[in-house]
Each structure stands twice: as C-alpha cells, then as structure tokens.
Design a protein around this motif. Structure first.
Motif, short mmCIF file in Angstrom:
data_model
loop_
_atom_site.label_atom_id
_atom_site.label_comp_id
_atom_site.label_asym_id
_atom_site.label_seq_id
_atom_site.Cartn_x
_atom_site.Cartn_y
_atom_site.Cartn_z
N LEU A 1 6.99 50.48 33.06
CA LEU A 1 5.57 51.03 32.92
C LEU A 1 5.15 51.17 31.31
O LEU A 1 4.01 50.90 31.01
CB LEU A 1 5.82 52.48 33.36
N LEU A 2 6.18 51.13 30.15
CA LEU A 2 5.70 51.57 28.87
C LEU A 2 6.13 49.96 28.19
O LEU A 2 5.40 49.94 26.97
CB LEU A 2 6.61 52.38 28.33
N THR A 3 6.64 49.01 28.88
CA THR A 3 6.81 47.99 28.13
C THR A 3 6.23 46.49 28.86
O THR A 3 4.95 46.10 28.53
CB THR A 3 8.27 47.64 27.95
N TRP A 4 6.94 46.07 30.00
CA TRP A 4 6.10 44.72 30.18
C TRP A 4 4.94 45.05 31.18
O TRP A 4 4.02 44.13 31.04
CB TRP A 4 7.18 44.25 31.60
N MET A 5 4.53 46.13 31.50
CA MET A 5 3.16 46.38 32.03
C MET A 5 2.06 46.21 30.93
O MET A 5 1.05 45.63 31.26
CB MET A 5 3.13 47.43 32.78
N MET A 6 2.56 46.68 29.80
CA MET A 6 1.63 46.89 28.65
C MET A 6 1.36 45.36 28.13
O MET A 6 0.19 45.07 27.77
CB MET A 6 2.05 47.69 27.49
#
Length: 341
Positions: free
Chosen positions: A213-218
């Motif tokens: 949620l905090l990495t690849w989604m960004m």
C-alpha cells in the motif's frame, strides 16, 4: 478556458449506448472477488514458499490489486458496480474503499468536479498532471520516494492528521471526527489483520498489505496519473485532453488492472461500467473520431513523453516540488483517495 463537449449520441448509436450502459451486479462482484482472490493467493504464495523472489512478486501483485480496489471504488463512485445504488455503495465501501483507507462518497464529491472541468484551471486533479513534462532525473527522484514508502507515508500522515482535526478541539470532538473520517477504514483493516492472525500469518498484514500500500501502489498510482492526463495534446478537446494507453498482459497484471487504461472512453461516457470500456474503444476505433483520439501504445511510451524535458534543465527544483507534494498530500488526505481516475 472552457472544454469542448461531445455528446454520447455523437459517437455511439442508441442501441450501442443501451448495451454499454448496462450495469450487471454479478460482474461488479466478480471483479471484486478477482482482486481479493489474487491478494489472498499472493499471501499464500509467500506463506508456502517464503523467499525474496516470492515476496517481491507478492508485493507487486498485491499493490496492483490495491490499485484495482481503488479503481473499482471509482466505478462505485460512478454508480457502476451494481444496478441498485444501495448494493453499489455497500460493495464500493466495504470491499474496495475502506480496505485501502478511502471513502466512496467523499471521493465522488470531488471526482465529479474533475469530470466537469477536465484539464481546466479549476480541475481539482490538475495538480497531478500540470508539472509534466519533467526530466528523467526528476522522475527518478519521484520513483525513489514512491518505492521507498516516503510518498505513501506523507499521504497517510496527512490523511490521519486531517481525520484527527485541529489540536485545540476537545478530545471527544476529535474522536468523533476521527471516527467519521476513518473509523470504518480502521475497522476493516482490523478485520484483515484478524483474518491473517486466525490463519497463522499475522505478519502478512504489515508485510503484505501495508508495505504494498505504501510502496508499489504509490509507484503505479503515479504512472496511472501520468498516463491519464499528463502531456496531452489539447486541454480543451475531450478526445485529446485524456489518454487511453494500450496495455499488454504484464501491464494489466502489475500496473493497469480492471480496464483503467481506457481513460479516454471513460471520460466520454463516465456512466459506463469499466468492463464495457473495451467495447466502447472498439466502437470509437471504427468511427470518424479515431484520428483525433489520444492513444499511446504502452505505459513506457507515455513515460517517455512525460520525461522528455532535458536533464540539464532539471536544476533540482526541490523547493517547488516540495510545495507541490505538500499540496497534493493535503488534497489526498482530505479526499481520502489516491487521486486521479
């Protein structure tokens, strides 16, 4: 500046409109089930074969499905997940929006302004596309912030502070405001954590839900934002102020789930469910408008356009970029969404 308008009946026949506007509840449920099936399968993959490769693969798959849930929430904001609005909102909230700390109704209120004023001075999403084109060096800095969780952290921090309200408020008022803003989201995530703990993989919640949620989604949220409206040919033309990007199998798996790449078609007919957008694209491709449509062959092609500014013009620009990030973070925190669409 005022954007041009194209009526639906200027591009589709009445019979075609009837077909593409049809909302089938079972299809909305099937897409949601598909997203969650991939998420749980990726968790199971790491649980059964725990190693760096399966973990990174799972992060990419889960992050893409978290974006997928946001996309399906977006469909719910347009009333497209189900034929009945009560079912549509319930599906959108509890199975799509709340798990990724979003909220359909708040998103709907601001997002409809984006549709009404696409790429105009008062478009609430203009901040996401206006800085482009940028240099490759600038994009690399953005990518690094996204993949290391810095962007996600700043956005969630802004969202949390917004939910808590001003520090001078009494504790009871702040608690009530927080519950109204983020209560259901925290309840849903507590359920997710509990489910992981019950099946003996409690670690999956922080490592395989929060990390993606905090990495690849960004990372892919930024790519999606760029693809949809950055460096478009004509901000006033509805066939050229929004972009459709062709996506191959890998791009659909890791970057552009659930037909989000058909963004031009969505803007022309925003009441059409996402699973009917490929059909709209085929109809438009056989129409006299095909030559005007802004369509790119891949996401890599779009990134090349968006990073076409020469590196020698970079001059770091960190003060300006910091101000933009602060505005974007406040925007996302207030609306509880990843923005765009």
């Amino acid at each position: 500046m005022t954007a041009l308008r194209i009526r639906a009946r200027d591009v589709l026949t009445e019979d075609q409109l009837i077909v593409v506007r049809e909302r089938k509840t079972w299809k909305g449920i099937a897409l949601i089930a598909h997203a969650w099936a991939l998420i749980f399968s990726a968790i199971a993959l790491v649980a059964v074969w725990p190693n760096p490769f399966t973990y990174l693969l799972a992060v990419a798959i889960i992050g893409s499905r978290q974006l997928g849930l946001s996309i399906l929430m977006h469909d719910g904001a347009h009333g497209c997940l189900a034929a009945d609005e009560r079912i549509n909102l319930s599906l959108s909230q509890w199975f799509c929006a709340y798990p990724v700390f979003a909220e359909t109704r708040a998103y709907r209120r601001y997002h409809l302004r984006h549709h009404a004023r696409t790429q105009q001075e008062d478009d609430p999403d203009l901040v996401l596309s206006a800085p482009f084109p940028i240099t490759r060096m600038s994009y690399r800095r953005k990518f690094l912030r996204d993949i290391t969780g810095q962007t996600g952290y700043q956005q969630r921090k802004a969202q949390l502070l917004n939910a808590l309200g001003p520090a001078e408020w009494p504790l009871a008022r702040r608690a009530a405001h927080f519950w109204g803003q983020l209560g259901p989201q925290f309840v849903t995530n507590a359920i997710l954590f509990s489910l992981c703990a019950i099946v003996g993989v409690w670690w999956a919640y922080p490592l395989l839900w929060l990390v993606p949620l905090l990495t690849w989604m960004m990372v892919i949220t930024r790519i999606r934002n760029i693809a949809e409206h950055a460096v478009v040919p004509d901000s006033s033309d509805p066939l050229r102020n929004t972009r459709t990007t062709r996506a191959n199998v890998l791009e659909r798996l890791f970057i552009a789930p659930y037909y989000v790449n058909y963004h031009l078609e969505h803007h022309l007919l925003f009441y059409v469910p996402c699973y009917n957008l490929p059909r709209v694209h085929r109809i438009l491709s056989e129409s006299p408008h095909v030559g005007r449509m802004e369509v790119q062959p891949s996401y890599l092609a779009v990134l090349r356009l968006a990073t076409a500014k020469p590196d020698h013009e970079d001059r770091s620009g960190e003060l300006v970029n910091s101000a933009r990030r602060a505005r974007a973070g406040a925007h996302i925190g207030a609306d509880q969404t990843a923005g765009g669409f």
